[in-house]
Design a protein around this motif. Structure first.
Motif, PDB file in Angstrom:
ATOM      1  N   LEU A   1     -10.890   4.021  -9.685  1.00 35.36           N
ATOM      2  CA  LEU A   1     -11.930   3.147  -9.150  1.00 35.36           C
ATOM      3  C   LEU A   1     -13.083   3.944  -8.562  1.00 35.36           C
ATOM      4  CD1 LEU A   1      -9.759   0.544  -7.188  1.00 35.36           C
ATOM      5  CD2 LEU A   1     -10.510   0.430  -9.570  1.00 35.36           C
TER       6      LEU A   1
ATOM      7  N   GLU B   1     -15.712   4.758  -5.601  1.00 38.66           N
ATOM      8  CA  GLU B   1     -15.396   4.915  -4.180  1.00 38.66           C
ATOM      9  C   GLU B   1     -15.579   3.619  -3.406  1.00 38.66           C
ATOM     10  OE1 GLU B   1     -16.843   7.649  -0.379  1.00 38.66           O
ATOM     11  OE2 GLU B   1     -17.245   8.311  -2.441  1.00 38.66           O
TER      12      GLU B   1
ATOM     13  N   ASN C   1       0.838  -1.198   0.000  1.00 41.79           N
ATOM     14  CA  ASN C   1       0.000   0.000   0.000  1.00 41.79           C
ATOM     15  C   ASN C   1       0.873   1.249   0.000  1.00 41.79           C
ATOM     16  OD1 ASN C   1      -1.889   2.069   0.620  1.00 41.79           O
ATOM     17  ND2 ASN C   1      -3.236   0.504   1.512  1.00 41.79           N
TER      18      ASN C   1
ATOM     19  N   SER D   1      -9.056  -1.404  -0.074  1.00 47.38           N
ATOM     20  CA  SER D   1      -8.390  -0.993   1.168  1.00 47.38           C
ATOM     21  C   SER D   1      -8.592  -2.007   2.285  1.00 47.38           C
ATOM     22  CB  SER D   1      -8.911   0.380   1.606  1.00 47.38           C
ATOM     23  OG  SER D   1      -8.674   1.354   0.605  1.00 47.38           O
TER      24      SER D   1
ATOM     25  N   TRP E   1     -12.743   1.166  -4.201  1.00 46.48           N
ATOM     26  CA  TRP E   1     -11.502   1.510  -3.512  1.00 46.48           C
ATOM     27  C   TRP E   1     -11.579   1.129  -2.029  1.00 46.48           C
ATOM     28  CZ3 TRP E   1      -6.636   2.383  -4.274  1.00 46.48           C
ATOM     29  CH2 TRP E   1      -5.860   2.958  -3.267  1.00 46.48           C
ATOM     30  N   ALA E   2     -12.758   1.317  -1.417  1.00 44.60           N
ATOM     31  CA  ALA E   2     -12.933   0.915  -0.017  1.00 44.60           C
ATOM     32  C   ALA E   2     -12.742  -0.594   0.129  1.00 44.60           C
ATOM     33  CB  ALA E   2     -14.313   1.331   0.474  1.00 44.60           C
TER      34      ALA E   2
ATOM     35  N   ARG F   1      -5.013   2.220  -8.691  1.00 45.78           N
ATOM     36  CA  ARG F   1      -4.991   3.637  -8.297  1.00 45.78           C
ATOM     37  C   ARG F   1      -6.393   4.062  -7.840  1.00 45.78           C
ATOM     38  NH1 ARG F   1      -2.300   7.239 -12.931  1.00 45.78           N
ATOM     39  NH2 ARG F   1      -4.282   6.616 -13.916  1.00 45.78           N
ATOM     40  N   LYS F   2      -6.410   4.839  -6.780  1.00 42.76           N
ATOM     41  CA  LYS F   2      -7.692   5.287  -6.221  1.00 42.76           C
ATOM     42  C   LYS F   2      -8.511   6.044  -7.262  1.00 42.76           C
ATOM     43  CE  LYS F   2      -9.714   7.958  -2.434  1.00 42.76           C
ATOM     44  NZ  LYS F   2      -9.452   8.756  -1.205  1.00 42.76           N
ATOM     45  N   ASN F   3      -7.855   6.864  -8.075  1.00 39.45           N
ATOM     46  CA  ASN F   3      -8.574   7.694  -9.047  1.00 39.45           C
ATOM     47  C   ASN F   3      -9.222   6.878 -10.163  1.00 39.45           C
ATOM     48  OD1 ASN F   3      -7.806   9.896  -7.575  1.00 39.45           O
ATOM     49  ND2 ASN F   3      -6.132  10.504  -8.941  1.00 39.45           N
TER      50      ASN F   3
ATOM     51  N   LYS G   1      -2.442   6.425  -2.218  1.00 37.56           N
ATOM     52  CA  LYS G   1      -3.510   6.333  -3.215  1.00 37.56           C
ATOM     53  C   LYS G   1      -3.214   5.319  -4.312  1.00 37.56           C
ATOM     54  CE  LYS G   1      -5.154  11.064  -2.504  1.00 37.56           C
ATOM     55  NZ  LYS G   1      -5.492  12.358  -3.163  1.00 37.56           N
TER      56      LYS G   1
END
Length: 527
Positions: free
Chosen positions: A94, A96, A69, A103, A99-100, A90-92, A72
């Motif tokens: 996906l 929201e 990790n 994580s 991405w959760a 990448r977070k951008n 982002k």
């Protein structure tokens, strides 16, 4: 609460939270394009420019075996059991909720991913992820490291974890599967017919061994798990099927060691109008062909993870120079033909360090065994005493392929006698790596002689030999209809795979070897 219990509890909480949020934590299916090993097979050498030009989008499933990790950005390894492909997340890129999910992923979770193939700046083939679907939440953690499962009993008892933690273990069983396919192809091409015979028998026969006993309730009869399929296969020769074979599971109620498992796999085949000499040639041809096939596939690997860069250079040179020189433990076994042949007596004299006078009679054999602090078998005559001396002095020296021939009639109740010496039979055992791998003989087809041999076995049982053969009246009746002269052979598949995959224990080549049950107690994962 132990650390393991705490980890399991945390994973259960994550799963339950996902379920409450409406995320399917155990969905029924995932439509995918390729797995990691297929991706490497197809694009493993493609450059970054090639991948960008081709614009390869894929849906790929697998198990998460590493997570790195970096805020982002997340790098993860997606493994299919053979190899991995890196995930670049990448977070951008996906939603929201996705991405959760990423994580909250744990090592061991099984996911389905979607994305585009690329190479990172470090040159690693990767999937630039656009979507992630949870397929299975792993409630128990992986071993501490991806290659960290070292406890032998745990590896055997929890083979599913062993396969996850030690990827090279899978390659051993790929060797085994290749050997099985090769045997079938070899015999099918030579006109042998694969058949199946009963695994539960009213009389345990075809070998000298102690059987497992069970009971059939509906018929109210005792039955035995087979110790060998031999007598049924030879009944098929009587019935006009001249070349038959069976890859079979056998069960023998005997000791457990690195070379013995109570449940094991054998190849047995029978060839009408052939004898043990023809089987020697066929056996060499079969095993050499299997070794070449395994060498071509590059599947002969250690079960324990090794650093290829630090592999034994001498072994590598041997394999490159001659694929029939195979490593087995500290030895290199040369399978190039022809293989050495010794009679039992020759082996005892030349390899066992036994004086010829010790083979003169029963008394001298007993004396030779006593000197070596070896016990004589119960009710033993000359033949059993000679074989006890062979096992004591010779067996572990037979590393290179060796056919041991001319076994005593006393220990060969189903083999045909030598025409010029009725005390010995036309029988051989093949030894490789210090262990017996094959047993074969010219088949006894005289019904009256066979009946006499069975009576001798009953006398041996009365004298205390629990493994002696019982009298099989139906088999004698079958011989009375006439069985052609034939050669028959059994080859231990497990031991053969041990040799070709360079594994020290039979448990390393059996997916689920027999172990004592675990001690009872509350399961660590119970709630």
């Amino acid at each position: 609460m132990s650390e393991l219990e705490q980890q399991i509890l945390n994973r259960r909480r994550k799963r339950d939270a996902l379920a409450e949020a409406g995320v399917p934590v155990y969905p029924n299916r995932f439509l995918y394009d390729l797995e990691a090993s297929d991706i490497h097979a197809r694009w493993g050498t493609a450059s970054a420019d090639d991948l960008a030009a081709e614009d390869v989008t894929l849906r790929v499933p697998g198990r998460i075996t590493a997570i790195r990790n970096q805020g982002k950005v997340v790098f993860a390894d997606l493994h299919d059991g053979r190899t991995k492909v890196q995930l670049f997340v990448r977070k951008n890129d996906l939603a929201e909720d996705v991405w959760a999910l990423v994580s909250d992923l744990d090592l061991g979770d099984i996911v389905g991913t979607a994305g585009t193939l690329m190479r990172t700046r470090m040159g690693e083939l990767s999937l630039k992820v656009t979507d992630v679907t949870l397929l299975t939440k792993a409630l128990r953690p992986m071993p501490e490291k991806w290659s960290g499962l070292k406890d032998v009993e745990t590896r055997y008892r929890q083979r599913y974890v062993d396969l996850l933690a030690n990827p090279d273990v899978r390659r051993v069983f790929e060797v085994r599967a290749r050997v099985m396919r090769g045997i079938r192809r070899f015999l099918d091409d030579r006109g042998f017919l694969e058949v199946e015979t009963p695994m539960m028998q009213s009389l345990a026969g075809g070998a000298v061994a102690r059987p497992f006993k069970t009971h059939h309730n509906a018929l109210d009869i005792d039955l035995y798990l087979r110790i060998a399929p031999e007598l049924y296969l030879k009944r098929l020769l009587v019935g006009g099927m001249p070349r038959v074979y069976e890859i079979n599971r056998n069960f023998r109620n005997e000791g457990i060691s690195t070379r013995h498992n109570p449940e094991f796999t054998m190849l047995e085949f029978y060839w009408a109008y052939a004898d043990h000499d023809a089987l020697i040639e066929l056996t060499e041809e079969l095993i050499v062909g299997l070794a070449e096939d395994v060498a071509k596939a590059g599947d002969t690997t250690q079960a324990e993870e090794v650093d290829k860069a630090e592999a034994d250079e001498a072994d590598d040179q041997d394999r490159q120079a001659d694929p029939l020189v195979i490593p087995y433990g500290d030895h290199r076994i040369d399978l190039n033909r022809p293989w050495r042949r010794l009679t039992v007596k020759e082996a005892v004299l030349t390899l066992g360090g036994v004086e010829e006078a010790a083979l003169a009679d029963e008394a001298s054999l007993r004396a030779a065994l006593a000197v070596r602090h070896a016990e004589a078998p119960p009710g033993a005559g000359y033949g059993k005493l000679l074989m006890a001396l062979f096992e004591e002095t010779v067996e572990d020296q037979l590393i290179q392929p060796t056919f041991i021939t001319e076994f005593p009639t006393e220990v060969s109740p189903l083999a045909k006698q030598k025409p010029d010496d009725p005390d010995f039979t036309e029988r051989f055992e093949l030894y490789l790596g210090g262990m017996e791998v094959a047993n074969a003989f010219s088949e006894l087809n005289d019904p009256d002689t066979q009946a006499d041999r069975f009576r001798q076995q009953l006398a041996a049982r009365d004298a205390g030999d629990d493994e002696a053969h019982r009298f099989d009246h139906d088999y004698v009746r079958a011989l009375e209809f006439g069985m052609p002269p034939a050669g028959g052979e059994g080859i231990g598949i497990d031991r053969l795979v041990m040799l070709l995959a360079d594994q020290p224990s039979i448990r390393d080549v059996i997916l689920f070897p027999l172990l004592r049950p675990e001690a009872t107690g509350e399961d660590n994962g119970a709630t």
